[in-house]
Structures are given as C-alpha cells and as structure tokens.
Design a protein around this motif. Structure first.
Motif, PDB file in Angstrom:
ATOM      1  N   HIS A   1       0.848  -1.189   0.000  1.00 53.57           N
ATOM      2  CA  HIS A   1       0.000   0.000   0.000  1.00 53.57           C
ATOM      3  C   HIS A   1       0.884   1.239   0.000  1.00 53.57           C
ATOM      4  CE1 HIS A   1      -3.751  -2.182   1.311  1.00 53.57           C
ATOM      5  NE2 HIS A   1      -2.806  -3.078   1.554  1.00 53.57           N
ATOM      6  N   LEU A   2       0.799   2.048  -1.066  1.00 53.48           N
ATOM      7  CA  LEU A   2       1.547   3.297  -1.175  1.00 53.48           C
ATOM      8  C   LEU A   2       0.571   4.457  -1.106  1.00 53.48           C
ATOM      9  CD1 LEU A   2       3.913   2.418  -4.156  1.00 53.48           C
ATOM     10  CD2 LEU A   2       4.493   2.445  -1.740  1.00 53.48           C
ATOM     11  N   GLU A   3       0.823   5.405  -0.234  1.00 55.05           N
ATOM     12  CA  GLU A   3      -0.054   6.569  -0.084  1.00 55.05           C
ATOM     13  C   GLU A   3       0.158   7.547  -1.233  1.00 55.05           C
ATOM     14  OE1 GLU A   3      -2.458   7.029   2.230  1.00 55.05           O
ATOM     15  OE2 GLU A   3      -1.971   5.029   2.966  1.00 55.05           O
TER      16      GLU A   3
ATOM     17  N   LYS B   1      -6.976   3.663  -5.512  1.00 57.83           N
ATOM     18  CA  LYS B   1      -8.096   4.021  -4.644  1.00 57.83           C
ATOM     19  C   LYS B   1      -8.197   5.539  -4.568  1.00 57.83           C
ATOM     20  CE  LYS B   1      -8.942  -0.199  -3.285  1.00 57.83           C
ATOM     21  NZ  LYS B   1     -10.200  -0.889  -3.477  1.00 57.83           N
ATOM     22  N   LYS B   2      -9.406   6.072  -4.721  1.00 57.24           N
ATOM     23  CA  LYS B   2      -9.620   7.521  -4.691  1.00 57.24           C
ATOM     24  C   LYS B   2     -10.531   7.887  -3.535  1.00 57.24           C
ATOM     25  CE  LYS B   2      -9.015   8.029  -9.628  1.00 57.24           C
ATOM     26  NZ  LYS B   2      -9.548   8.556 -10.873  1.00 57.24           N
ATOM     27  N   PHE B   3     -10.448   9.153  -3.122  1.00 59.17           N
ATOM     28  CA  PHE B   3     -11.369   9.651  -2.107  1.00 59.17           C
ATOM     29  C   PHE B   3     -12.774   9.663  -2.689  1.00 59.17           C
ATOM     30  CE2 PHE B   3      -7.394  11.563  -0.483  1.00 59.17           C
ATOM     31  CZ  PHE B   3      -7.461  11.118   0.825  1.00 59.17           C
ATOM     32  N   LEU B   4     -13.753   9.390  -1.862  1.00 57.50           N
ATOM     33  CA  LEU B   4     -15.135   9.268  -2.306  1.00 57.50           C
ATOM     34  C   LEU B   4     -15.619  10.549  -2.982  1.00 57.50           C
ATOM     35  CD1 LEU B   4     -17.523   7.312  -2.247  1.00 57.50           C
ATOM     36  CD2 LEU B   4     -18.240   8.378  -0.136  1.00 57.50           C
ATOM     37  N   GLY B   5     -16.082  10.425  -4.210  1.00 59.48           N
ATOM     38  CA  GLY B   5     -16.659  11.542  -4.940  1.00 59.48           C
ATOM     39  C   GLY B   5     -15.663  12.497  -5.559  1.00 59.48           C
ATOM     40  N   THR B   6     -14.379  12.168  -5.545  1.00 59.12           N
ATOM     41  CA  THR B   6     -13.357  13.049  -6.130  1.00 59.12           C
ATOM     42  C   THR B   6     -12.455  12.243  -7.047  1.00 59.12           C
ATOM     43  OG1 THR B   6     -11.696  12.696  -4.409  1.00 59.12           O
ATOM     44  CG2 THR B   6     -13.318  14.430  -4.015  1.00 59.12           C
ATOM     45  N   ASP B   7     -11.582  12.942  -7.743  1.00 55.75           N
ATOM     46  CA  ASP B   7     -10.565  12.291  -8.557  1.00 55.75           C
ATOM     47  C   ASP B   7      -9.205  12.301  -7.870  1.00 55.75           C
ATOM     48  OD1 ASP B   7     -12.202  11.567 -10.656  1.00 55.75           O
ATOM     49  OD2 ASP B   7     -11.897  13.444 -11.735  1.00 55.75           O
TER      50      ASP B   7
ATOM     51  N   VAL C   1      -6.324  10.949  -5.730  1.00 53.32           N
ATOM     52  CA  VAL C   1      -5.865   9.596  -5.413  1.00 53.32           C
ATOM     53  C   VAL C   1      -5.510   9.494  -3.936  1.00 53.32           C
ATOM     54  CG1 VAL C   1      -4.109   7.851  -5.889  1.00 53.32           C
ATOM     55  CG2 VAL C   1      -5.031   9.226  -7.751  1.00 53.32           C
ATOM     56  N   LYS C   2      -6.124   8.519  -3.266  1.00 48.55           N
ATOM     57  CA  LYS C   2      -5.847   8.274  -1.850  1.00 48.55           C
ATOM     58  C   LYS C   2      -4.623   7.373  -1.694  1.00 48.55           C
ATOM     59  CE  LYS C   2      -8.118   6.436   2.254  1.00 48.55           C
ATOM     60  NZ  LYS C   2      -9.346   5.835   2.768  1.00 48.55           N
ATOM     61  N   LYS C   3      -4.615   6.240  -2.401  1.00 50.61           N
ATOM     62  CA  LYS C   3      -3.485   5.324  -2.335  1.00 50.61           C
ATOM     63  C   LYS C   3      -3.511   4.373  -3.526  1.00 50.61           C
ATOM     64  CE  LYS C   3      -5.642   1.950   0.766  1.00 50.61           C
ATOM     65  NZ  LYS C   3      -5.450   1.208   2.003  1.00 50.61           N
ATOM     66  N   VAL C   4      -2.379   3.724  -3.730  1.00 55.89           N
ATOM     67  CA  VAL C   4      -2.237   2.715  -4.770  1.00 55.89           C
ATOM     68  C   VAL C   4      -1.875   1.410  -4.077  1.00 55.89           C
ATOM     69  CG1 VAL C   4      -0.974   2.027  -6.841  1.00 55.89           C
ATOM     70  CG2 VAL C   4      -1.465   4.438  -6.439  1.00 55.89           C
ATOM     71  N   ILE C   5      -2.594   0.347  -4.410  1.00 58.62           N
ATOM     72  CA  ILE C   5      -2.308  -0.967  -3.840  1.00 58.62           C
ATOM     73  C   ILE C   5      -1.718  -1.830  -4.949  1.00 58.62           C
ATOM     74  CG2 ILE C   5      -3.242  -2.996  -2.688  1.00 58.62           C
ATOM     75  CD1 ILE C   5      -5.581  -1.240  -1.780  1.00 58.62           C
ATOM     76  N   ILE C   6      -0.518  -2.336  -4.702  1.00 61.73           N
ATOM     77  CA  ILE C   6       0.161  -3.188  -5.663  1.00 61.73           C
ATOM     78  C   ILE C   6       0.087  -4.619  -5.160  1.00 61.73           C
ATOM     79  CG2 ILE C   6       2.372  -3.764  -6.741  1.00 61.73           C
ATOM     80  CD1 ILE C   6       1.952  -0.340  -5.419  1.00 61.73           C
TER      81      ILE C   6
END
Length: 110
Positions: free
Chosen positions: A57-59, A90-96, A98-103
């Motif tokens: 998990h990368l923020e 993964k994005k914050f709800l209702g926005t573009d 980016v919250k984090k990337v899961i590899i």
C-alpha cells in the motif's frame, strides 16, 4: 508476516521507455509503505484469477507499470523481491484525488 500489515521501506524500481518505446533501465526510489503478506486469489484486469502473496500500500499517486518490481526487507529480516501482478488505484469518495495505490505482487519465482 502480519495479516493486517506492517510499515516497511520499499524500493520501487520503475522503468520508463524511450521515444521509440524501448524499455530504459529501472530507476530506484525508496518509499514508505504498508506491506501485507498473505496468499490469496484475486481477479486481474482481464478477469483471470491469479495468486498473489504480497499487497503493498503506497499513499498518494504513484506511477506503476507491470515492468516494475519492488524490494524490501520483511519482519524476519529476509530480503523480498516481488513483481507487479495487479494494481488498484483508490480515490477519495466523490473526487478524482488519489488516496493510495495498492500493488499486488508475487515473488519472482512464481
């Protein structure tokens, strides 16, 4: 080897391409991440079931490609190298934003 993950310093090897589309040598970048080591089956972008052993998990936004690989030292002191098998943004709800990337990765020998 926690089911909930643990913080780790991972080295991300990202390789770009030149103007003709040929791969360039990978560039190493150290990043803070949360690593979850567990084997499970997931569906990739083509709908195939694949077995993965690691979730990194990368923020924030991170550029990831399937030619990349990650290296880190786990809680037991063993150096792990895993190739990218699948990733999710993964994005914050209702926005573009980016919250984090899961590899999702698998060991190099699988």
């Amino acid at each position: 080897m926690s089911l909930f993950g643990y913080p780790a310093k991972v080295t991300h090897y990202h390789s770009g391409t030149d103007e003709w589309g040929r791969p360039l040598p990978p560039v190493a970048t150290e990043k803070a991440a949360k690593v979850v080591e567990e084997q499970k089956l997931i569906r990739n972008a083509r709908g195939e079931e694949i077995q993965v052993a690691y979730a990194i998990h990368l923020e924030g936004p991170n550029a990831i490609s399937f030619d990349d690989y990650f290296e880190y030292v786990n809680a037991l002191g063993v150096a792990i190298r895993c190739d990218v098998a699948h990733f999710e943004v993964k994005k914050f709800l209702g926005t573009d934003e980016v919250k984090k990337v899961i590899i999702y990765g698998r060991p190099q020998n699988l």
